[in-house]
Scaffold this motif. Structure first.
Motif, PDB file in Angstrom:
ATOM      1  N   ALA A  84      -8.768  22.245  -9.867  1.00  9.68           N
ATOM      2  CA  ALA A  84     -10.028  22.955 -10.110  1.00  9.68           C
ATOM      3  C   ALA A  84     -10.949  22.679  -8.924  1.00  9.68           C
ATOM      4  O   ALA A  84     -10.625  21.882  -8.050  1.00  9.68           O
ATOM      5  N   THR A  85     -12.099  23.327  -8.940  1.00  9.02           N
ATOM      6  CA  THR A  85     -13.156  22.970  -8.003  1.00  9.02           C
ATOM      7  C   THR A  85     -14.137  22.071  -8.728  1.00  9.02           C
ATOM      8  O   THR A  85     -14.581  22.381  -9.841  1.00  9.02           O
ATOM      9  N   TYR A  86     -14.467  20.949  -8.100  1.00 10.21           N
ATOM     10  CA  TYR A  86     -15.385  19.986  -8.699  1.00 10.21           C
ATOM     11  C   TYR A  86     -16.720  20.067  -7.945  1.00 10.21           C
ATOM     12  O   TYR A  86     -16.768  19.949  -6.722  1.00 10.21           O
ATOM     13  N   LEU A  87     -17.775  20.291  -8.703  1.00 13.06           N
ATOM     14  CA  LEU A  87     -19.116  20.465  -8.148  1.00 13.06           C
ATOM     15  C   LEU A  87     -19.998  19.296  -8.541  1.00 13.06           C
ATOM     16  O   LEU A  87     -19.916  18.815  -9.674  1.00 13.06           O
ATOM     17  N   CYS A  88     -20.840  18.859  -7.619  1.00 15.72           N
ATOM     18  CA  CYS A  88     -21.866  17.910  -7.999  1.00 15.72           C
ATOM     19  C   CYS A  88     -23.237  18.539  -7.774  1.00 15.72           C
ATOM     20  O   CYS A  88     -23.386  19.452  -6.949  1.00 15.72           O
ATOM     21  N   ALA A  89     -24.199  18.086  -8.528  1.00 13.54           N
ATOM     22  CA  ALA A  89     -25.553  18.629  -8.468  1.00 13.54           C
ATOM     23  C   ALA A  89     -26.553  17.521  -8.740  1.00 13.54           C
ATOM     24  O   ALA A  89     -26.244  16.554  -9.447  1.00 13.54           O
ATOM     25  N   VAL A  90     -27.762  17.663  -8.192  1.00 15.62           N
ATOM     26  CA  VAL A  90     -28.802  16.666  -8.419  1.00 15.62           C
ATOM     27  C   VAL A  90     -30.048  17.330  -8.979  1.00 15.62           C
ATOM     28  O   VAL A  90     -30.342  18.485  -8.689  1.00 15.62           O
ATOM     29  N   ARG A  91     -30.748  16.568  -9.779  1.00 20.74           N
ATOM     30  CA  ARG A  91     -32.059  16.981 -10.285  1.00 20.74           C
ATOM     31  C   ARG A  91     -33.057  15.950  -9.781  1.00 20.74           C
ATOM     32  O   ARG A  91     -32.810  14.745  -9.847  1.00 20.74           O
TER      33      ARG A  91
END
Lengths: 110, 112
Positions: A84-91
């Motif tokens: 899969a494609t693994y995404l990271c994100a920040v808040r």
């Protein structure tokens, strides 16, 4: 400007070959770091939230860790279904927005 | 089961036409979002709404418009002013600032 950088862009693994994905961030006032899994043609599926340095979360073959500058997603003994494609994100701060990295595409061969 | 429904899954339009993408959620979430995804790029925020009748521009709002008349619905209009509208569009919602975003399964828009 806040930035989220993921590496490598792509990762090809043999089944059972453990590896790690990196998400580095240059933000101030991190409120949360999020990991998602995305299958082709689908929306991202939430995996983990990490809030403070030293925190770790685990789910099946996945383990996410957080330091003050980066997060790692460790894949232990991967199976083809982990492809899969693994995404990271920040808040950041009081913002409702999430800023995403470009993702790491993982391919696991049987 | 609660979730986010985006429709249609695929959309084809001619250049110069406006098109509206639907997003409905039954999670009772206050905040809703629209992101755009292009190959090799991260998700980029178009618009978001924290509450009914209020919304804010994201990083790439030019050429797009939204409305939030109901808590459950957050439609996105891609106008003819958007220079490169062909993309995968994702709608999301969240309960609050410390909660993750939940995503729909996207609409793939092709403009020729």
């Amino acid at each position: 400007e806040d930035q989220v950088t993921q590496s490598p862009e792509a990762l090809r693994l043999q089944e059972g070959e453990s590896s790690s994905l990196n998400c580095s961030y240059t933000v101030s006032g991190l409120r949360g770091l999020f990991w998602y899994r995305q299958d082709p043609g689908k929306g991202p599926e939430f995996l983990f939230t990490l809030y403070s340095a030293g925190e770790e979360k685990e789910k099946e073959r996945l383990k996410a860790t957080l330091t003050k500058k980066e997060s790692f997603l460790h894949i232990t003994a991967p199976k083809p279904e982990d492809s899969a494609t693994y995404l990271c994100a920040v808040r950041v701060g009081n913002d409702y927005k999430l800023s995403f990295g470009a993702g790491t595409t993982v391919t696991v061969r049987a | 089961d609660g979730g986010i429904t985006q429709s249609p899954k695929y959309l084809f339009r001619k250049e110069g036409q406006n098109v509206t993408l639907s997003c409905e959620q039954n999670l009772n979430h206050d905040a809703m979002y629209w992101y755009r995804q292009d190959p090799g790029q991260g998700l980029r925020l178009i618009y978001y709404s924290q509450i009914v009748n209020d919304f804010q521009k994201g990083d790439i709002a030019e050429g797009y418009s939204v409305s939030r008349e109901k808590k459950e619905s957050f439609p996105l209009t891609v106008t003819s002013a958007q220079k490169n509208p062909t993309a995968f569009y994702l709608c999301a919602s969240t309960r609050g600032r410390d909660s993750p975003l939940h995503f729909g399964n996207g609409t793939r828009l092709t403009v020729t």
